[in-house]
Scaffold this motif. Structure first.
Motif, mmCIF file in Angstrom:
data_model
loop_
_atom_site.group_PDB
_atom_site.id
_atom_site.type_symbol
_atom_site.label_atom_id
_atom_site.label_comp_id
_atom_site.label_asym_id
_atom_site.label_seq_id
_atom_site.Cartn_x
_atom_site.Cartn_y
_atom_site.Cartn_z
ATOM 1 N N THR A 133 38.020 75.836 26.753
ATOM 2 C CA THR A 133 36.811 75.732 26.045
ATOM 3 C C THR A 133 36.619 76.790 25.322
ATOM 4 N N GLY A 134 35.788 76.381 24.075
ATOM 5 C CA GLY A 134 35.315 77.747 23.512
ATOM 6 C C GLY A 134 36.054 78.143 22.225
ATOM 7 N N GLY A 135 35.608 77.683 20.892
ATOM 8 C CA GLY A 135 36.282 78.277 19.700
ATOM 9 C C GLY A 135 37.728 78.058 19.356
ATOM 10 N N LEU A 136 37.856 76.658 19.777
ATOM 11 C CA LEU A 136 39.161 76.258 19.730
ATOM 12 C C LEU A 136 39.339 75.522 18.332
ATOM 13 N N THR A 137 40.470 75.539 17.730
ATOM 14 C CA THR A 137 40.859 75.003 16.380
ATOM 15 C C THR A 137 41.981 74.237 16.463
ATOM 16 N N LEU A 138 42.258 73.374 15.618
ATOM 17 C CA LEU A 138 43.477 72.621 15.288
ATOM 18 C C LEU A 138 44.775 73.662 15.266
ATOM 19 N N GLU A 139 44.556 74.617 14.654
ATOM 20 C CA GLU A 139 45.795 75.486 14.232
ATOM 21 C C GLU A 139 46.373 76.160 15.439
ATOM 22 N N VAL A 140 45.301 76.351 16.467
ATOM 23 C CA VAL A 140 45.903 76.879 17.747
ATOM 24 C C VAL A 140 46.004 75.880 18.972
ATOM 25 N N ALA A 141 45.619 74.444 18.705
ATOM 26 C CA ALA A 141 45.815 73.551 19.768
ATOM 27 C C ALA A 141 47.044 73.648 20.481
ATOM 28 N N ALA A 142 48.178 73.438 19.943
ATOM 29 C CA ALA A 142 49.395 73.288 20.422
ATOM 30 C C ALA A 142 49.768 74.590 21.629
ATOM 31 N N GLU A 143 49.317 75.800 21.032
ATOM 32 C CA GLU A 143 49.572 77.168 21.821
ATOM 33 C C GLU A 143 48.822 77.085 22.865
ATOM 34 N N TYR A 144 47.572 76.711 22.785
ATOM 35 C CA TYR A 144 46.557 76.369 24.033
ATOM 36 C C TYR A 144 47.052 75.319 24.937
ATOM 37 N N GLY A 145 47.494 74.158 24.282
ATOM 38 C CA GLY A 145 47.912 73.144 24.964
ATOM 39 C C GLY A 145 49.159 73.555 26.138
ATOM 40 N N ALA A 146 49.729 74.430 25.696
ATOM 41 C CA ALA A 146 51.266 74.851 26.059
ATOM 42 C C ALA A 146 50.812 75.609 27.429
ATOM 43 N N THR A 147 49.666 76.140 27.558
ATOM 44 C CA THR A 147 49.413 77.017 28.688
ATOM 45 C C THR A 147 49.686 76.339 29.901
ATOM 46 N N GLY A 148 49.567 75.147 30.152
ATOM 47 C CA GLY A 148 49.470 74.420 31.200
ATOM 48 C C GLY A 148 48.097 73.891 31.692
ATOM 49 N N VAL A 149 47.170 74.026 31.054
ATOM 50 C CA VAL A 149 45.770 73.491 31.180
ATOM 51 C C VAL A 149 45.850 72.048 31.159
ATOM 52 N N ASP A 150 44.869 71.162 31.607
ATOM 53 C CA ASP A 150 44.901 70.014 31.610
ATOM 54 C C ASP A 150 44.175 69.491 30.353
ATOM 55 N N TYR A 151 43.327 70.070 30.047
ATOM 56 C CA TYR A 151 42.240 69.570 28.960
ATOM 57 C C TYR A 151 41.927 70.901 27.864
ATOM 58 N N LEU A 152 41.617 70.264 26.545
ATOM 59 C CA LEU A 152 40.981 71.114 25.706
ATOM 60 C C LEU A 152 39.882 70.488 25.352
ATOM 61 N N SER A 153 38.548 71.239 25.389
ATOM 62 C CA SER A 153 37.226 70.667 25.143
ATOM 63 C C SER A 153 36.845 71.066 23.516
ATOM 64 N N VAL A 154 36.458 70.143 22.822
ATOM 65 C CA VAL A 154 36.218 70.253 21.555
ATOM 66 C C VAL A 154 34.948 69.609 21.055
ATOM 67 N N GLY A 155 33.990 70.573 20.969
ATOM 68 C CA GLY A 155 32.646 70.148 20.442
ATOM 69 C C GLY A 155 32.681 69.487 19.037
ATOM 70 N N ALA A 156 33.648 69.861 18.096
ATOM 71 C CA ALA A 156 33.587 69.621 16.754
ATOM 72 C C ALA A 156 34.017 68.059 16.618
ATOM 73 N N LEU A 157 34.640 67.674 17.566
ATOM 74 C CA LEU A 157 34.943 66.151 17.488
ATOM 75 C C LEU A 157 33.936 65.158 16.916
ATOM 76 N N THR A 158 32.748 65.596 17.558
ATOM 77 C CA THR A 158 31.628 64.853 17.420
ATOM 78 C C THR A 158 30.435 65.497 16.695
ATOM 79 N N HIS A 159 30.422 66.809 16.580
ATOM 80 C CA HIS A 159 29.392 67.668 15.628
ATOM 81 C C HIS A 159 29.979 68.075 14.268
ATOM 82 N N SER A 160 31.219 67.947 14.132
ATOM 83 C CA SER A 160 31.623 68.546 12.619
ATOM 84 C C SER A 160 32.700 67.399 12.046
ATOM 85 N N SER A 161 32.987 66.402 12.599
ATOM 86 C CA SER A 161 33.977 65.311 11.859
ATOM 87 C C SER A 161 33.362 64.850 10.545
#
Length: 298
Positions: A258-286
């Motif tokens: 969590t914290g400051g994630l963007t679409l541009e780095v989503a795949a890189e963070y997802g590949a680390t082995g974590v279960d979730y990426l938390s994204v407040g922008a889904l609801t506050h900035s769509s």
């Protein structure tokens, strides 16, 4: 609201009565205390009927079609219209739509159609915008074990609808509010005297409530797990640090970046082995998905 619409809302995990209250509040905001649309009343004959299409003005993912149907149905109730509308839903929530696609068709008194138009479009466009944004994250994480999560950074009064839209877009809801999941964050740790102490206090006070713990370092992650935590928020960590935590914690806890994630780095963070990426922008900035109501030519 028709029983078929209530059933469609319930099938999506929405409480029809709560949806009704949201819609009535929105209609009151738009129609005023007298529940009237002065322009439509002045310009359109009382007996006139028409058919209109809800049309996508751009490509995206649709969400909220049953909610939009409920708006048209409820306008007849709040305005005491003698006749109601017939809504035929053509698309389905979660579907990808193209510019020009007809999402639903409504037939009924023309005054009623135009009175309901803005409220229906406001809710449908907002929910579809959230679903479209969420689908972009879900697509970016494809091939990793990670799922995109929403947060409580929602529009006041619309949390239920926006979180539904996240689900329609391929994301996962985190907690609905402060009541259903305990989330120990930095201020809680400071006030309680540390992550271990905060965790134990929550467990003792609310033994039945799931507990999530925000951590800032790998060492703190290990401390939280050893205290009993089984869900960790890994705050503002680099991919390298996330991989370190994944290695240290293993399968003893679910891990959320969590914290400051963007679409541009989503795949890189997802590949680390974590279960979730938390994204407040889904609801506050769509941004909304542009959807219009077009009356058919006579």
């Amino acid at each position: 609201m028709r029983e078929s619409t209530r059933q469609a809302l319930a099938a999506g995990g929405l409480d029809p009565e709560r949806v009704r209250r949201v819609i009535v509040d929105a209609l009151t905001e738009d129609l005023g205390a007298d529940f009237r649309d002065v322009t439509s009343v002045a310009t359109i004959a009382a007996g006139q009927t028409d058919t209109a299409d809800l049309v996508a003005r751009e490509a995206g993912v649709v969400a909220g079609l049953a909610v939009a149907a409920a708006v048209f149905e409820l306008v007849g109730e709040v305005t005491a219209a003698e006749r109601t509308v017939e809504v035929v839903v053509v698309a389905h929530d979660g579907a990808r739509v193209a510019r020009g696609d007809v999402l639903a068709t409504v037939t009924g008194p023309t005054r009623l159609l135009l009175t309901a138009e803005r409220t229906a479009l406001n809710l449908l466009s907002r929910m579809s915008g959230v679903a479209t944004h969420t689908r972009a994250w879900a697509d970016a994480l494809a091939g990793t074990k990670a799922t995109v999560l929403d947060t409580r950074k929602t529009t006041p009064g619309l949390r239920m609808l926006e979180k539904y839209a996240v689900r329609a877009g391929g994301g996962t809801n985190k907690r609905m509010g402060l009541y259903d999941v305990a989330m120990i964050k930095d201020n809680h740790k400071l006030a309680a005297g540390g992550v271990g102490a905060a965790y134990r206090r929550v467990r003792q006070t609310f033994p039945e409530v799931p507990v999530q713990v925000e951590v800032d370092t790998p060492a703190e992650a290990v401390e939280a797990v050893e205290a009993g935590a089984d869900f960790l928020l890994l705050d503002n960590m680099s991919p390298a640090t996330l991989r370190e935590v994944v290695a240290a914690v293993g399968d003893r806890a679910e891990l959320e970046a969590t914290g400051g994630l963007t679409l541009e780095v989503a795949a890189e963070y997802g590949a680390t082995g974590v279960d979730y990426l938390s994204v407040g922008a889904l609801t506050h900035s769509s941004p909304i998905l542009d959807i219009a109501l077009d009356l058919r030519e006579r």
